[in-house]
Design an enzyme around this catalytic site. Sequence first.
Site, short mmCIF file in Angstrom:
data_model
loop_
_atom_site.label_atom_id
_atom_site.label_comp_id
_atom_site.label_asym_id
_atom_site.label_seq_id
_atom_site.Cartn_x
_atom_site.Cartn_y
_atom_site.Cartn_z
N CYS A 1 44.40 35.99 45.27
CA CYS A 1 45.43 37.01 45.32
C CYS A 1 46.29 36.86 46.56
CB CYS A 1 44.77 38.39 45.32
SG CYS A 1 43.36 38.53 44.19
N ARG B 1 47.07 41.16 42.90
CA ARG B 1 45.92 40.49 42.28
C ARG B 1 46.28 39.48 41.21
NH1 ARG B 1 41.05 42.46 38.32
NH2 ARG B 1 39.61 40.79 38.87
N ALA C 1 44.04 38.01 38.45
CA ALA C 1 42.72 38.33 37.89
C ALA C 1 42.10 37.11 37.22
CB ALA C 1 42.86 39.47 36.88
N ILE C 2 40.96 36.65 37.76
CA ILE C 2 40.27 35.48 37.22
C ILE C 2 38.83 35.82 36.83
CG2 ILE C 2 39.36 33.20 37.84
CD1 ILE C 2 41.97 32.67 39.30
N ASN D 1 41.30 38.02 49.33
CA ASN D 1 41.85 36.91 48.57
C ASN D 1 40.78 35.83 48.56
OD1 ASN D 1 43.43 34.80 47.49
ND2 ASN D 1 44.15 34.22 49.53
N GLY D 2 40.10 35.64 47.43
CA GLY D 2 39.04 34.66 47.47
C GLY D 2 38.28 34.51 46.17
N GLU D 3 37.37 33.56 46.20
CA GLU D 3 36.41 33.32 45.12
C GLU D 3 35.05 33.11 45.77
OE1 GLU D 3 37.16 33.58 42.03
OE2 GLU D 3 39.35 33.40 42.03
N ASP E 1 33.64 38.97 41.73
CA ASP E 1 32.83 38.15 42.63
C ASP E 1 32.95 38.61 44.08
OD1 ASP E 1 35.47 36.91 41.84
OD2 ASP E 1 35.12 35.83 43.69
N GLY F 1 41.86 17.70 43.69
CA GLY F 1 41.09 16.71 44.46
C GLY F 1 41.39 16.62 45.94
#
Length: 586
Positions: free
Chosen positions: A2, A50, A52-53, A75-77, A98, A342
């Site tokens: 986000c 946001r 949204a994932i 803002n993150g995973e 998460d 990558g």
Amino acid sequence: MCGILAVLGCSDFTQAKRVRVLELSRRLKHRGPDWSGLHQHGDCYLAHQRLAIVDPASGDQPLFNEDKSIIVTVNGEIYNHEELRKQLPNHQFRTGSDCDVIAHLYEEHGENFMDMLDGIFSFVLLDTRDNTFIVARDAIGVTSLYIGWGLDGSVWISSEMKGLNDDCEHFEVFPPGHLYSSRERAFRRWYNPTWFSESIPSAPYDPLAVRHAFEKAVIKRLMTDVPFGVLLSGGLDSSLVASITSRYLATTKAAEQWGSKLHSFCVGLEGSPDLKAAKEVADYLGTVHHEFTFTVQDGIDAIEEVIYHVETYDVTTIRASTPMFLMSRKIKSLGVKWVISGEGSDEIFGGYLYFHKAPNKEEFHTETCRKIKALHQYDCLRANKSTFAWGLEARVPFLDKEFINVAMNIDPEYKMIKRDEGRIEKYILRRAFDDEEKPYLPKHILYRQKEQFSDGVGYSWIDGLKDHAAKHVTDKMILNAGNIFRHNTPLTKEAYYYRMIFERFFPQNSARLTVPGGPTVACSTAKAVEWDAAWSNNLDPSGRAALGVHLSAYDDKQNNLINNKPVEFEKLIPMEAPSLGVAIHS
């Protein structure tokens, strides 16, 4: 992920201030088009845009603990969030996001929980019980973050510079791997791996350890509740990412929702090296391949937007960001919300062409350390902002903390490039995935030489940029550049052209100080320029500047690698043989 914006400890609590914070937050709307939120507590504002994932239905922010005394905008995973939830049995979670674990970890551990997070993140956490706050950024700086200070004593936090540059007296890049605490009014580095000291490691090379660590890094990033794909240039790094993703996708929850057929994406000028190589890899892996072409003029037309979104005047970053920016728009139009990419391999394994000139293993290793530490200013900046310009997230498994620890603990003698012995750049990564029984990639792709992204999309791209800049920047302007731009004085017309655009969007002195400078060749640090006297007067940062290194075809010893005759590595350095029964060609 986000876009976040926070104003902490401001002296203005009026409606006008709230409107201003909302206005600034909307400058980040491209990062999170799915939802926006603003929470005010006294003299603190936490805003959020946001994308949204994970848990798109209920994971809107800000996030809270049970009694809403802890407020988080992030803002993150967080890839290990399910494991962390199990470690918090006495807590009730309000969402399936998460990032919901952050407030609860703070309740349990105070400020000392950053190392527990496996993922990428930038967040602001407000503790309303004593009106204190902490701000933190992930280990390498995959997520972008800035911090600023207002004349009224306020602290500003924003995912992008454009969210705070007009309202702060001073601002700067928030350092990766650090935490800022209002209690101490100071930064503290929470990320302290052994390689950070730049001491020379001595662990032997274990190809299976490298393989398994990277596979794990890729697989954990397949956490999603929305459609995704893979960026595929046809080079080693993106091809390995695509191969592993394709191989393991069917076993993930994502396959249950979106199918086991992987979508891959590539961009380039018509007939460019990347398009050809990517198509070959896609055919080999059986992906649903999407090929996007652009013209030099398309790229030139986008330059101003790219500089506005990526927030830099660094030449190599702008060259590489523009094709990625154009491709991201196309990908998002297909309904894809995130991609796996990558970035990071060249820094970890010394894959840039100038590493051929490293005089010894000590210099080789310290340069890789310097490159990783600077990633947030270059490739991470590009991967994050050129994709998020269109609300697309990029995940980078090579920058997984555990994988970096494995790779950076290897004796750098194994990473050294020795063309006379058939050891090309990133040889130990290539060898780790050279499996005869179940090949990850065709041999000639596995041993394809490094291309910088801006070169691989088409060599005429850079030439076109230089020609365009020459039409807008005169010789007289270059002669007087030092008087106009005293910090990071541009030395070429292309650099001057980018700088003019940047200064128009971000005229503050703090803004120009956020961009790195100094001499470079083929993406090297200034220190590595000393490796070859011929590089000292080089003005072009392209990989083509490393004369005599970039080859149109491999020499005989490199061809041996492709033709099933790998160099006998073990004769150079004693090494333990793999014992897990997986075929590693040696």
